[in-house]
Design a protein around this motif. Structure first.
Motif, PDB file in Angstrom:
ATOM      1  N   TRP A 120       0.821  -1.220   0.000  1.00 34.50           N
ATOM      2  CA  TRP A 120       0.000   0.000   0.000  1.00 34.50           C
ATOM      3  C   TRP A 120       0.853   1.267   0.000  1.00 34.50           C
ATOM      4  O   TRP A 120       0.378   2.355  -0.292  1.00 34.50           O
ATOM      5  CB  TRP A 120      -0.941   0.012   1.201  1.00 34.50           C
ATOM      6  CG  TRP A 120      -0.275  -0.388   2.499  1.00 34.50           C
ATOM      7  CD1 TRP A 120      -0.154  -1.647   3.008  1.00 34.50           C
ATOM      8  CD2 TRP A 120       0.361   0.482   3.427  1.00 34.50           C
ATOM      9  NE1 TRP A 120       0.542  -1.615   4.199  1.00 34.50           N
ATOM     10  CE2 TRP A 120       0.855  -0.326   4.487  1.00 34.50           C
ATOM     11  CE3 TRP A 120       0.566   1.854   3.483  1.00 34.50           C
ATOM     12  CZ2 TRP A 120       1.543   0.202   5.574  1.00 34.50           C
ATOM     13  CZ3 TRP A 120       1.249   2.388   4.563  1.00 34.50           C
ATOM     14  CH2 TRP A 120       1.725   1.559   5.596  1.00 34.50           C
ATOM     15  N   ASP A 121       2.149   1.135   0.329  1.00 36.86           N
ATOM     16  CA  ASP A 121       3.068   2.271   0.246  1.00 36.86           C
ATOM     17  C   ASP A 121       4.479   1.748  -0.007  1.00 36.86           C
ATOM     18  O   ASP A 121       5.396   1.962   0.780  1.00 36.86           O
ATOM     19  CB  ASP A 121       3.031   3.100   1.534  1.00 36.86           C
ATOM     20  CG  ASP A 121       3.729   4.455   1.371  1.00 36.86           C
ATOM     21  OD1 ASP A 121       4.129   4.786   0.238  1.00 36.86           O
ATOM     22  OD2 ASP A 121       3.879   5.169   2.381  1.00 36.86           O
ATOM     23  N   ASN A 167       0.252   5.636  -6.940  1.00 38.64           N
ATOM     24  CA  ASN A 167      -0.330   5.151  -5.694  1.00 38.64           C
ATOM     25  C   ASN A 167      -0.837   3.728  -5.887  1.00 38.64           C
ATOM     26  O   ASN A 167      -1.060   3.282  -7.014  1.00 38.64           O
ATOM     27  CB  ASN A 167      -1.482   6.063  -5.260  1.00 38.64           C
ATOM     28  CG  ASN A 167      -1.018   7.465  -4.931  1.00 38.64           C
ATOM     29  OD1 ASN A 167      -0.112   7.658  -4.125  1.00 38.64           O
ATOM     30  ND2 ASN A 167      -1.628   8.455  -5.556  1.00 38.64           N
ATOM     31  N   ARG A 168      -1.027   3.057  -4.787  1.00 42.02           N
ATOM     32  CA  ARG A 168      -1.467   1.670  -4.866  1.00 42.02           C
ATOM     33  C   ARG A 168      -2.798   1.556  -5.595  1.00 42.02           C
ATOM     34  O   ARG A 168      -3.064   0.569  -6.285  1.00 42.02           O
ATOM     35  CB  ARG A 168      -1.588   1.088  -3.445  1.00 42.02           C
ATOM     36  CG  ARG A 168      -1.999  -0.385  -3.381  1.00 42.02           C
ATOM     37  CD  ARG A 168      -0.943  -1.255  -4.024  1.00 42.02           C
ATOM     38  NE  ARG A 168      -1.318  -2.651  -4.052  1.00 42.02           N
ATOM     39  CZ  ARG A 168      -0.634  -3.608  -4.667  1.00 42.02           C
ATOM     40  NH1 ARG A 168       0.469  -3.302  -5.305  1.00 42.02           N
ATOM     41  NH2 ARG A 168      -1.035  -4.849  -4.644  1.00 42.02           N
ATOM     42  N   ASP A 170      -3.930   3.436  -8.012  1.00 39.88           N
ATOM     43  CA  ASP A 170      -3.925   3.871  -9.408  1.00 39.88           C
ATOM     44  C   ASP A 170      -3.920   2.671 -10.353  1.00 39.88           C
ATOM     45  O   ASP A 170      -3.072   1.773 -10.220  1.00 39.88           O
ATOM     46  CB  ASP A 170      -2.687   4.733  -9.700  1.00 39.88           C
ATOM     47  CG  ASP A 170      -2.765   6.110  -9.072  1.00 39.88           C
ATOM     48  OD1 ASP A 170      -3.855   6.691  -9.082  1.00 39.88           O
ATOM     49  OD2 ASP A 170      -1.732   6.594  -8.571  1.00 39.88           O
TER      50      ASP A 170
END
Length: 260
Positions: A120-121, A167-168, A170
Motif C-alpha cells: 500500500w506504500d 499510488n497503490r 492507481d
C-alpha cells in the motif's frame, strides 16, 4: 618487531590467496552460485543472471571485494518490521521469535518484502529500508485527472513524462495510448497521448462550435490566432469550413458567428 610484521603480512597474503583461489574454483565450476541458490531457495538460472557478470569480472581482475555486498545481500532474509514504526522491511536479524520459528514471513530482497507486506506504500518501504525509491517504479502509465493527461509511473526526478510513483490505487496501463482510451475517453486519444508524452500537439484547424460562447472556433491552440478555440473534444463535430460550422448555429448572425 619488523620481522613479526613481515611474517603477519606474509600469512595474510597466504590466507587471501587461498580464499580467493577457492572462490575462483567455486565460480568456475558453478558451485558458488548453486550453493547460494540452495540457501535462498531460488533457481540457479535466476542468480546466474545477476551474479555471473560480477564473478567473471572478479576472476579476471583478481579483485574479489566487489563480491561481498551482492553475495551478502543475496543471503539476507528480509522481514516486515511490524513491531517498529518504520513501515518497512529489515534484514538485521532482529526479527521476532515467531517469525524465526515460522519462517513464512521472509523474502530474499527488500523489493519483494515491501511488495508483499507494505504494498500500500511500497516506495516509502523501499526508501526507509535503504533502497532506491525508483526501484518501485513500473514504467507503466496512470491517469492524472487534475492535469487531464496520463503520466508514467517513475520518479519526477527522472524527468520526461514521469509523474511520480503511482499510488497503490492507481490503475496502471502498458501504454499512454491505452491509458488515454480507458481513463480519459472524452479526449481525442491522439491528442491525449501527445500531451502525455510531451509531444507538440497540433490541432486539425477545422471548425467546431464552442457552445459556451455560441461561436464557431478553430481546432487549434495558438494564442496568436483569435479564431483558435483550443483543441476540440472527442464529442465535438468538426467542419471543413467556417460557413458549414455557422450553419450549425443558424440562429446566430453570421457577423457574430466567429471572432475572426
Amino acid at each position: 618487531r619488523a620481522s613479526d610484521c613481515s611474517d603477519v603480512q606474509e600469512l595474510a597474503n597466504q590466507v587471501y590467496e587461498q580464499v580467493t583461489g577457492d572462490l575462483k574454483a567455486a565460480i568456475d565450476d558453478g558451485s558458488l552460485i548453486a550453493s547460494i541458490a540452495a540457501t535462498v531457495q531460488t533457481t540457479y538460472a535466476d542468480l546466474a543472471t545477476t551474479f555471473m557478470p560480477i564473478f567473471q569480472e572478479a576472476t579476471l581482475t583478481g579483485d574479489f571485494s566487489p563480491l561481498v555486498i551482492p553475495v551478502v545481500a543475496a543471503l539476507s532474509k528480509w522481514y516486515p518490521d511490524w513491531q517498529g514504526v518504520s513501515n518497512s522491511c529489515k534484514n538485521d536479524g532482529n526479527e521476532p521469535l515467531y517469525m524465526k520459528k515460522n519462517g513464512g514471513y521472509y523474502e530474499s530482497s527488500l523489493d519483494a518484502c515491501c511488495e508483499r507486506h507494505f504494498n500500500w506504500d511500497k516506495p516509502t518501504c523501499i526508501s526507509v529500508g535503504g533502497g532506491n525509491p525508483s526501484d518501485a517504479a513500473t514504467g507503466k502509465w496512470y491517469v492524472n485527472h487534475e492535469k487531464e493527461i496520463c503520466q508514467q509511473d517513475c520518479t519526477e526526478e527522472a524527468g520526461g513524462p514521469c509523474g511520480g510513483l503511482a499510488n497503490r490505487w492507481d490503475a496502471l496501463h502498458e501504454t499512454a495510448e491505452d491509458c488515454c482510451e480507458q481513463r480519459l475517453g472524452w479526449k481525442i486519444t491522439s491528442v491525449c497521448e501527445a500531451q502525455s508524452t510531451l509531444q507538440t500537439v497540433v490541432g486539425t484547424s477545422l471548425w467546431y462550435v464552442d457552445w459556451s460562447d455560441q461561436k464557431c472556433v478553430k481546432d487549434c491552440d495558438d494564442s496568436s490566432d483569435s479564431a483558435c478555440g483550443g483543441l476540440a473534444k472527442k464529442w465535438d463535430d468538426v467542419y471543413d469550413s467556417v460557413s458549414d460550422c455557422c450553419d450549425r448555429i443558424w440562429y446566430i448572425e453570421r457577423a457574430e458567428c466567429t471572432d475572426e
